[in-house]
Design an enzyme around this catalytic site. Structure first.
Site, PDB file in Angstrom:
ATOM      1  N   GLN A 262      -3.389  -2.916   8.576  1.00 39.53           N
ATOM      2  CA  GLN A 262      -5.176  -3.482   9.570  1.00 39.53           C
ATOM      3  C   GLN A 262      -4.294  -2.915  10.867  1.00 39.53           C
ATOM      4  OE1 GLN A 262      -8.707  -3.021   9.329  1.00 39.53           O
ATOM      5  NE2 GLN A 262      -8.310  -2.777   6.543  1.00 39.53           N
ATOM      6  N   TYR A 291      -5.828   0.937  -4.445  1.00 38.24           N
ATOM      7  CA  TYR A 291      -5.137   1.382  -3.659  1.00 38.24           C
ATOM      8  C   TYR A 291      -4.950   0.428  -2.521  1.00 38.24           C
ATOM      9  CZ  TYR A 291      -9.833   3.280  -4.804  1.00 38.24           C
ATOM     10  OH  TYR A 291     -10.871   4.563  -5.902  1.00 38.24           O
ATOM     11  N   CYS A 386     -14.064   0.781   5.166  1.00 35.29           N
ATOM     12  CA  CYS A 386     -14.563   0.444   6.173  1.00 35.29           C
ATOM     13  C   CYS A 386     -15.960   1.744   7.038  1.00 35.29           C
ATOM     14  CB  CYS A 386     -13.076   0.976   6.459  1.00 35.29           C
ATOM     15  SG  CYS A 386     -12.675   3.016   5.580  1.00 35.29           S
TER      16      CYS A 386
END
Length: 433
Positions: A262, A291, A386
């Site tokens: 991130q 993931y 996201c």
């Protein structure tokens, strides 16, 4: 029709790209550098007489919205850098636009109101409040493109391969800015990716030479590791480490070769806190981290479920898996496997679990994977997203499998851009089977 100009009234914000919707003589225009309710003159940037819609920039504002400000960055605006979408909007106004996008996507693709999604309708600010006229310097990873004529770096213009030369990116973190990349000659390179780790002094450049070119001599204002990417997308250490050490949730994380992490300094802790608060992991429970990247959520879950619990992480990137195994080597209750989630999960033989975290790529998890997850009778599922459209689509698939969102939070982890991050917590609609 490129170059045509029209006077239009700006309608609602649209998903993706920092556009708002306008209409002229029955034709839809997606307009950047505008705000809902404004009257502007637009100039068409893409489209023909046969196009279903046109893309345009607002080049003159006739009646500004109350949230409009003068862009702090001189490289922001029509025909300039495409990195930021909302430099012309107050921070609060940006969050309202993002909330409007999420509201619309939930309604359109999941058939949910904010209340039905467990969302209070806000996009939460993250980090300190910048001074008036200042821009939060949050971006710890910046991909610069090298201008082939001058050898100087810049950032791509919106939907273009053209380079906007810059002498400073205002949203770049201090650790990026202090390297002085913009003042150097990078002739022979296609791109320079700069990484400034959070919580350590590690700085890394990932250099991509043009075909047949050699690496230039790199001398910067701070110590930095160098990695080269070849034509086969293989990474080669040139100088220093091939990884950076990131610090989050009271642990140090190795992230190699420009791997995913991130980019807002406070994002990892913010997202982990939201996931843990929503899932409330209990000692001895079993969990899946899908993931999983370099193991951020798997590590946090492992601490909560303890030695009597178990966490399985699945990640398709080989280097990320190697990093995750290194990062979590001291936690015997964690296992990290390398494969695509949709390929490996059916082969594990797992028929039920207590908790699931999934943080899929921008396209989302998809119907088949969601259907499989819904069959595992998890007590709670945390979905980190996201992209609001992908989240809404997958929430609709979860509803088909008997899961409903009980809480949803949205975080403004990408100020000045149209991007934001969401954490949805789902539970069985009718209790666990």
């Amino acid at each position: 029709m490129v170059g045509e100009r029209y006077e239009v009234e700006i309608g609602a914000v649209a998903h993706g790209g920092g556009h708002c919707v306008a209409r002229h003589e029955g034709r839809v225009l997606f307009v950047r550098h505008a705000l809902p309710g404004e009257r502007v003159v637009v100039e068409v940037t893409e489209g023909t007489t046969k196009s279903r819609f046109l893309r345009a920039d607002a080049v003159e504002v006739l009646s500004p919205a109350k949230d409009r400000i003068e862009p702090p960055c001189r490289f922001a605006g029509p025909g300039k850098c495409g990195g930021c979408d909302w430099q012309h909007v107050t921070p609060g106004g940006q969050r309202k636009l993002k909330a409007a996008v999420l509201t619309e996507q939930l309604a359109q693709l999941a058939g949910l109101t904010p209340a039905e999604a467990g969302w209070d309708g806000s996009v939460e600010p993250v980090g300190g409040k910048p001074a008036p006229g200042q821009v939060p310097a949050w971006r710890t990873r910046v991909q610069y493109t090298v201008d082939p004529e001058s050898g100087r770096v810049g950032l791509r213009k919106h939907r273009s391969h053209e380079v906007q030369l810059v002498d400073r990116c205002l949203i770049a973190a201090e650790g990026i800015t202090e390297l002085g990349i913009e003042s150097r000659d990078w002739t022979g390179l296609a791109s320079v990716e700069a990484i400034a780790a959070t919580g350590s002094s590690d700085r890394q450049l990932v250099l991509r030479p043009l075909p047949g070119e050699q690496l230039p001599l790199v001398e910067l204002d701070r110590p930095v590791s160098l990695t080269r990417v070849d034509q086969q997308e293989l990474y080669h250490r040139v100088h220093g480490r091939n990884f950076v050490r990131e610090r989050a949730v009271e642990r140090t994380w190795r992230v190699s070769n420009g791997g995913f992490w991130q980019i807002h300094p406070e994002a990892p802790d913010t997202l982990v806190d939201a996931v843990l608060a929503g899932l409330d992991p209990q000692w001895g429970e079993n969990a899946l981290d899908l993931y999983c990247g370099v193991g951020l959520f798997a590590g946090a879950l492992a601490e909560r479920v303890g030695e009597e619990g178990a966490v399985l992480g699945i990640e398709s990137g080989k280097q990320a898996v190697a990093d995750a195994r290194h990062n979590l080597a001291g936690l015997e209750q964690v296992r990290i496997e390398c494969d695509k989630v949709e390929t490996l999960l059916p082969r594990t033989g797992i028929t039920e679990t207590d908790l699931i975290v999934l943080d899929p790529p921008r396209a989302g998890a998809g119907r088949e994977t969601v259907r499989h997850l819904a069959s595992l009778s998890a007590r709670r599922i945390a979905y980190v997203a996201c992209d609001p459209a992908a989240l809404a689509r997958d929430l609709a698939f979860f509803a088909e499998g008997g899961y409903r969102p009980v809480s949803l939070r949205a975080f403004d982890l990408f100020p000045m851009t149209h991007h934001f991050e969401c954490v949805a917590i789902l539970e069985p609609a009718f209790g666990r089977s």
